[in-house]
Write an enzyme that holds these catalytic residues in place. Structure first.
Site, mmCIF file in Angstrom:
data_model
loop_
_atom_site.group_PDB
_atom_site.id
_atom_site.type_symbol
_atom_site.label_atom_id
_atom_site.label_comp_id
_atom_site.label_asym_id
_atom_site.label_seq_id
_atom_site.Cartn_x
_atom_site.Cartn_y
_atom_site.Cartn_z
ATOM 1 N N HIS A 133 9.144 -9.861 3.474
ATOM 2 C CA HIS A 133 9.294 -11.171 4.120
ATOM 3 C C HIS A 133 10.102 -12.050 3.169
ATOM 4 O O HIS A 133 9.618 -13.038 2.637
ATOM 5 C CB HIS A 133 7.909 -11.750 4.423
ATOM 6 C CG HIS A 133 7.889 -12.819 5.477
ATOM 7 N ND1 HIS A 133 7.119 -12.754 6.608
ATOM 8 C CD2 HIS A 133 8.547 -14.001 5.558
ATOM 9 C CE1 HIS A 133 7.293 -13.841 7.341
ATOM 10 N NE2 HIS A 133 8.157 -14.615 6.729
ATOM 11 N N GLU A 178 12.253 -10.625 10.182
ATOM 12 C CA GLU A 178 13.418 -11.471 10.457
ATOM 13 C C GLU A 178 14.597 -11.194 9.514
ATOM 14 O O GLU A 178 15.020 -12.077 8.755
ATOM 15 C CB GLU A 178 13.045 -12.959 10.389
ATOM 16 C CG GLU A 178 11.951 -13.369 11.356
ATOM 17 C CD GLU A 178 11.810 -14.883 11.526
ATOM 18 O OE1 GLU A 178 12.507 -15.636 10.833
ATOM 19 O OE2 GLU A 178 11.003 -15.314 12.363
ATOM 20 N N ASN A 308 9.429 -12.462 16.989
ATOM 21 C CA ASN A 308 9.057 -13.820 16.568
ATOM 22 C C ASN A 308 9.824 -14.803 17.433
ATOM 23 O O ASN A 308 11.048 -14.680 17.579
ATOM 24 C CB ASN A 308 9.433 -14.073 15.105
ATOM 25 C CG ASN A 308 8.585 -13.262 14.135
ATOM 26 O OD1 ASN A 308 7.684 -12.527 14.547
ATOM 27 N ND2 ASN A 308 8.880 -13.394 12.855
ATOM 28 N N TYR A 310 10.122 -19.084 18.483
ATOM 29 C CA TYR A 310 9.718 -20.483 18.319
ATOM 30 C C TYR A 310 10.369 -21.397 19.356
ATOM 31 O O TYR A 310 9.752 -22.322 19.846
ATOM 32 C CB TYR A 310 10.068 -20.974 16.910
ATOM 33 C CG TYR A 310 9.230 -20.296 15.844
ATOM 34 C CD1 TYR A 310 8.025 -20.853 15.442
ATOM 35 C CD2 TYR A 310 9.620 -19.083 15.281
ATOM 36 C CE1 TYR A 310 7.225 -20.229 14.501
ATOM 37 C CE2 TYR A 310 8.821 -18.445 14.335
ATOM 38 C CZ TYR A 310 7.631 -19.017 13.948
ATOM 39 O OH TYR A 310 6.832 -18.394 13.029
HETATM 40 C C1 BG6 Z 1 8.901 -17.021 9.749
HETATM 41 C C2 BG6 Z 1 8.728 -17.867 8.558
HETATM 42 O O1 BG6 Z 1 9.091 -15.665 9.525
HETATM 43 O O2 BG6 Z 1 9.831 -17.594 10.597
HETATM 44 C C3 BG6 Z 1 8.173 -19.164 9.035
HETATM 45 O O3 BG6 Z 1 8.080 -17.267 7.513
HETATM 46 C C4 BG6 Z 1 9.210 -19.841 9.875
HETATM 47 O O4 BG6 Z 1 7.730 -19.949 7.974
HETATM 48 C C5 BG6 Z 1 9.732 -18.948 10.940
HETATM 49 O O5 BG6 Z 1 8.833 -21.075 10.369
HETATM 50 C C6 BG6 Z 1 11.108 -19.396 11.322
HETATM 51 O O6 BG6 Z 1 11.664 -18.579 12.287
HETATM 52 P P1 BG6 Z 1 13.162 -18.714 12.756
HETATM 53 O O7 BG6 Z 1 13.237 -17.804 13.923
HETATM 54 O O8 BG6 Z 1 13.386 -20.132 13.122
HETATM 55 O O9 BG6 Z 1 13.992 -18.303 11.610
#
Ligand code: BG6
Length: 483
Positions: A133, A178, A308, A310
């Protein structure tokens, strides 16, 4: 006037329920929660170096202490048990177990993860281990980092070490979290460690992360029991053109190529897409970068894909507005994290935003899951992160009320449930995050936890959303909206 829809009780239950055995979890990552940065032989990762570099992280925050999970993991597992969590997704700090990124492991580092996983198993919580990570051992960055091919082989060696050390107690593994962020924020826009701003290095990093993933799948398969589940977690961008104009549709194609298909192409479909290669041919020589045999390694079958999500990504062509960086949600930089698509503009999907200024749009998660189910029907999916930061605070009564987080979780869990009802094979959901933690370049200013952390005392206070989530887990269903 709203018409009242006649519903039977059975319909109402199936309108809120999740399949039996659905995995309810919460997630964290090593550098964001562990602290103990120099304990028991751990050496700096690129995030230690980056966070200690003035100007890189808001308020000069670092992960030196973080939420001190390294020392408080027993109490934290007890809190997870109170929540009724079925599973906990954590990551391993590479430089804690193999400080130089090469050679033999450090027993004291491995022992921490043994103790943590024993504690979880004792509490009836299934551990899910992520190997990477974002915290590359600094020594490997000093040798060239992810743009350097050798790093992929070092990662496979580390995967072998971890598989041997924890394979008897961890049954679910994720190679990378990611990799888009590692490659394009770390080496493209430079808002993440190691902070380089070179589009060619970013694309090279993406390929070597893919290769490292594939080699690690091979290494893990050879040391883990057949029952082990191996996955990769991607932050797939749910891309939408701002308008139907051909130029905006073309912008969406480019972002989809360098945001998503740069990973799903080789990992799931066996090759880099032609359009991605063409968009970036002036930046990198793909013929030189991708060696014979690489694609076979990278496309080794995985058991589940981690997703993942958001917020959605809305794009248009041209008009390089000053808001570009802010609205792509990935932090401000003069350098684009989108090689070959530098002139694409980003827009909020709507003005209902979280404290990260990310639009709240649960339907994006529904679309992402159902699109994946349509393109890869045999591939089980797992939502490995979803959640939101809000400006949480302790009330004079000593509680933390977070109704906006409850609404966010409710909307997104309903999107997951609808995707399942429409045929997507989604096996579980991990809330990001179990507790407040180090939010990368935003330091401790953004709180994503369902448990509040008072950093001055390390006291944990479950927020109202914790009780709500515990109830959802217990029922295996969302509350009716009038609850
Ligand atoms: C996670 C991080 O993997 O991805 C988080 O560890 C973060 O802290 C999130 O908020 C962000 O995701 P993205 O898709 O916006 O890069």
């Amino acid at each position: 006037m709203t018409a009242v829809r006649p519903e039977t009780t059975a319909q109402r239950v199936s309108d809120t329920a999740f399949p039996p055995g659905f995995v309810w979890g919460a997630a964290t990552a090593a550098y964001q929660v562990e602290g103990a940065a120099a304990a028991d032989g751990r050496t700096p990762s690129i995030w230690d170096t980056f966070s200690h570099t003035p100007g890189k992280v808001l308020n000069g925050d670092t992960g030196d202490i973080a939420a001190d999970h390294y020392h408080r993991y027993r109490d934290d597992v007890a809190l997870m048990k109170d929540l009724g969590l079925k599973s906990y997704r954590f990551s391993v700090s590479w430089s804690r177990v193999q400080p130089t990124g090469r050679g033999p492991a450090v027993q004291r580092g491995l022992d921490f993860y043994r103790r943590l996983t024993d504690e979880l198993l004792g509490a009836g919580i299934t551990p899910v281990a992520t190997l990477y990570h974002w915290d590359l051992p600094q020594e490997l960055e000093d040798s060239g980092g992810w743009p350097q091919r050798d790093t992929a082989y070092r990662f496979a060696e580390y995967a072998d070490i971890m598989g041997r050390a924890l394979g008897d107690r961890v049954g679910v593994w994720t190679t990378l979290n990611e990799p888009w962020c590692s490659a394009f924020l770390g080496y493209g826009s430079g808002v993440h460690a190691p902070g380089r701003t070179d589009p060619a290095a970013a694309l090279r990093a993406a390929h070597h992360l893919n290769l490292g993933h594939g080699l690690a799948v091979g290494a893990l398969r050879s040391v883990l029991p057949n029952s082990a589940q191996i996955s990769l977690t991607l932050n797939l961008h749910q891309v939408n053109p701002l308008t139907d104009a051909p130029a905006d549709v073309e912008a969406a194609r480019r972002i989809d190529a360098v945001g998503n298909r740069v990973f799903t192409g080789p990992v799931l479909d066996g090759d880099y897409p032609e359009d991605l290669r063409a968009d970036t041919a002036h930046i990198v020589d793909w013929g030189e970068l991708v060696h014979d045999g690489d694609l076979a390694e990278i496309s080794r079958p995985i058991d589940v894909l981690g997703v993942n999500y958001y917020s959605p990504t809305v794009v248009s062509q041209g008009d390089k507005s000053a808001d570009n960086a802010r609205n792509d949600g990935h932090g401000a930089s003069e350098h684009s994290p989108w090689p070959g698509a530098e002139d694409v503009s980003f827009h909020l999907a709507n003005d209902r935003v979280t404290a990260m200024n990310w639009s709240i749009e649960p339907q994006g998660l529904y679309r992402l899951l159902t699109d994946l189910a349509a393109s890869h029907p045999e591939l089980p999916l797992m939502v490995t992160e979803n959640g939101a930061a809000f400006d949480d605070y302790i009330s004079p009564e000593g509680v933390v009320n977070d109704p906006q987080r409850i609404a966010y979780l409710h909307g997104h869990l309903d999107a997951v449930r609808r995707a399942i009802a429409d045929g997507a094979d989604v096996r579980g959901y991990f809330l990001w995050s179990l507790m407040d933690n180090f939010e990368w370049s935003y330091g401790y200013s953004k709180r994503f936890g369902t448990i509040y952390v008072d950093y001055s005392t390390q006291r944990r206070i479950p927020k109202a959303s914790s009780g709500w989530y515990a109830d959802v887990i217990k029922r295996n269903a969302l509350p009716d909206s009038e609850d």
